[in-house]
Design an enzyme around this catalytic site. Structure first.
Site, PDB file in Angstrom:
ATOM      1  N   TRP A 100       0.754  -1.265   0.054  1.00  0.00           N
ATOM      2  CA  TRP A 100       0.136   0.036  -0.085  1.00  0.00           C
ATOM      3  C   TRP A 100       0.887   1.359   0.228  1.00  0.00           C
ATOM      4  O   TRP A 100       0.442   2.215  -0.585  1.00  0.00           O
ATOM      5  CB  TRP A 100      -1.110  -0.014   1.223  1.00  0.00           C
ATOM      6  CG  TRP A 100      -2.173  -1.008   0.696  1.00  0.00           C
ATOM      7  CD1 TRP A 100      -2.412  -2.120   1.260  1.00  0.00           C
ATOM      8  CD2 TRP A 100      -3.240  -0.705  -0.358  1.00  0.00           C
ATOM      9  NE1 TRP A 100      -3.483  -2.961   0.760  1.00  0.00           N
ATOM     10  CE2 TRP A 100      -3.887  -2.088  -0.288  1.00  0.00           C
ATOM     11  CE3 TRP A 100      -3.404   0.173  -1.129  1.00  0.00           C
ATOM     12  CZ2 TRP A 100      -4.847  -2.074  -1.183  1.00  0.00           C
ATOM     13  CZ3 TRP A 100      -4.372   0.153  -1.970  1.00  0.00           C
ATOM     14  CH2 TRP A 100      -5.250  -1.241  -2.168  1.00  0.00           C
ATOM     15  N   ASP A 167      -1.164   6.572   6.354  1.00  0.00           N
ATOM     16  CA  ASP A 167      -2.580   5.921   5.931  1.00  0.00           C
ATOM     17  C   ASP A 167      -2.785   4.844   6.852  1.00  0.00           C
ATOM     18  O   ASP A 167      -1.890   3.841   7.152  1.00  0.00           O
ATOM     19  CB  ASP A 167      -2.079   5.148   4.564  1.00  0.00           C
ATOM     20  CG  ASP A 167      -3.135   4.183   4.145  1.00  0.00           C
ATOM     21  OD1 ASP A 167      -4.157   4.083   4.945  1.00  0.00           O
ATOM     22  OD2 ASP A 167      -3.113   3.839   3.055  1.00  0.00           O
ATOM     23  N   LYS A 191     -12.960  -0.800   6.881  1.00  0.00           N
ATOM     24  CA  LYS A 191     -12.501  -2.079   7.589  1.00  0.00           C
ATOM     25  C   LYS A 191     -12.538  -2.031   9.322  1.00  0.00           C
ATOM     26  O   LYS A 191     -12.927  -3.087   9.913  1.00  0.00           O
ATOM     27  CB  LYS A 191     -10.801  -1.846   7.596  1.00  0.00           C
ATOM     28  CG  LYS A 191     -10.525  -2.159   6.252  1.00  0.00           C
ATOM     29  CD  LYS A 191      -8.910  -1.772   5.862  1.00  0.00           C
ATOM     30  CE  LYS A 191      -8.791  -1.800   4.325  1.00  0.00           C
ATOM     31  NZ  LYS A 191      -8.794  -3.146   3.774  1.00  0.00           N
TER      32      LYS A 191
END
Ligand SMILES: Cc1ncc(COP(=O)(O)O)c(C=O)c1O
Length: 355
Positions: A100, A167, A191
């Site tokens: 990511w 992030d 999530k």
């Protein structure tokens, strides 16, 4: 009984689902479904301010941080960050720690002067002492949990004057957040905070308006902050889901309690992994995640058998990220201790039979 360990989006706690079912029938006494509420009406104004209030008190956010409720996912923030926070030729520092952060770097590079200051090695997050920081950097970006590799920062580095950006998509609200360390954090909600469609950005107001170039209005932090996240239509129903999740998190004891539960769930899986060399983690014990547990079997040919047998007893969505392979179990806030125990028991049993 079925348990999901999906990485892409999480199980929701049953009490939250029950409340949402009622909200879909009618939002409080509005005579309208929560799905129908116009974003510029008074019912939605109340929802938004209640959600912000809950989030602020859960995180103990100082007033100097703005909270934005946006669309577009963390992936959109990969571009919005450099657009908003860096001047034309100002370097933007990134730590490359896995899938990511690589994506964040690729996207940001199209907009500003992005520098990869260090890379992950052999399952270890790079030591901050080895970061080759750029003089005059606009910010320094990390990915707090690399969902694909199962790496997680357990302590956040000191960046002495340069805003630290994270992030936090995989582990937002799974533990207390030392927000004063950060200039900005962002996370997709699906999530740990409900459903897909909502992205949270928490930004120090001193960073607003830094880029002198025009930013498209829905991506413009300063504009969104002054318009109370209503420059364009916010993801109204995903915000209702977040509000219900925030109430639930508070009732369950807040972020200390969430962290303790997530640690206990992950310990159960790591105990099975560590008791022999049948299962192997990609991440080193120092840096492995309490939220995304990624491991390999002794032979990749066993992966499909593991997945098939797990599915037969209701343990779903365990396939590892395509770039990493193996098995991945995500233990987001909505995943219960019973789910983790059921998976740990299955792993022990599989190892006994195939080891
Ligand atoms: C750490 C991390 N960042 C970013 C993303 C991308 O999120 P989205 O698809 O909501 O843009 C994900 C998705 O799994 C992720 O795990």
């Amino acid at each position: 009984m079925r348990f999901s360990f999906a990485s892409a989006s999480s199980k929701l706690p049953p009490p939250v689902l029950a409340e949402l079912t009622a909200d879909i029938a009618e939002w409080r006494t509005s005579c309208m479904s929560a799905l129908e509420l116009p974003f510029n009406g008074s019912d939605f104004a109340d929802i938004l301010s209640e959600a912000e209030h809950e989030l602020r008190s859960l995180l103990q956010l100082p007033q100097s941080y703005k909270v934005l409720f946006l669309q577009g996912g963390a992936s959109t923030q990969f571009a919005a960050l450099p657009m908003n926070l860096a001047a034309e030729h100002q370097p933007c520092d990134y730590v490359l720690s896995g899938h990511w952060s690589r994506r964040a770097i690729e996207v940001a590079s199209d907009w500003r002067d992005v520098r990869t200051i260090v890379s992950e090695r052999d399952g270890f997050l790079p030591d901050p002492a080895s970061w080759r920081r750029s003089p005059g950097a606009a910010y320094c970006h990390v990915t707090s949990t690399e969902t694909a590799e199962g790496l997680q920062y357990h302590e956040f580095p000191e960046t002495s004057g340069v805003p630290l950006i994270a992030d936090m998509t995989a582990d937002f609200l799974t533990r207390p957040l030392p927000i004063e360390r950060f200039g900005l954090v962002y996370a997709s909600a699906q999530k740990n905070l409900g459903a897909a469609g909502l992205t949270i950005v928490i930004v120090d107001e001193n960073l607003l308006g830094k880029s002198k170039r025009k930013v498209p209005p829905p991506l413009d932090y300063a504009h969104q902050a002054s318009a109370n996240s209503k420059v364009n239509t916010p993801p109204t129903f995903a915000i209702v889901v977040a509000l219900r999740m925030l109430h639930w998190l508070r009732q369950e004891g807040g972020l200390d309690a969430a962290a303790a539960k997530n640690l206990a769930k992950s310990k159960e899986l790591y105990a099975v992994i560590d008791e022999s060399d049948f299962y192997r983690c990609f991440a080193s014990p120092r840096d492995r995640s309490t939220i995304s547990i990624c491991f390999h079997l002794p032979d990749p040919k066993l992966d499909q058998l593991f997945l098939d047998e797990a599915e037969q007893i209701g343990l779903m969505h365990l396939k590892g990220h395509p770039n990493v392979g193996g098995i991945r179990a995500c233990l987001y806030n909505g995943v219960t201790a019973d789910a983790a125990s059921a998976l740990a028991n299955f792993m022990s049993d599989f190892k006994r039979r195939r080891g």
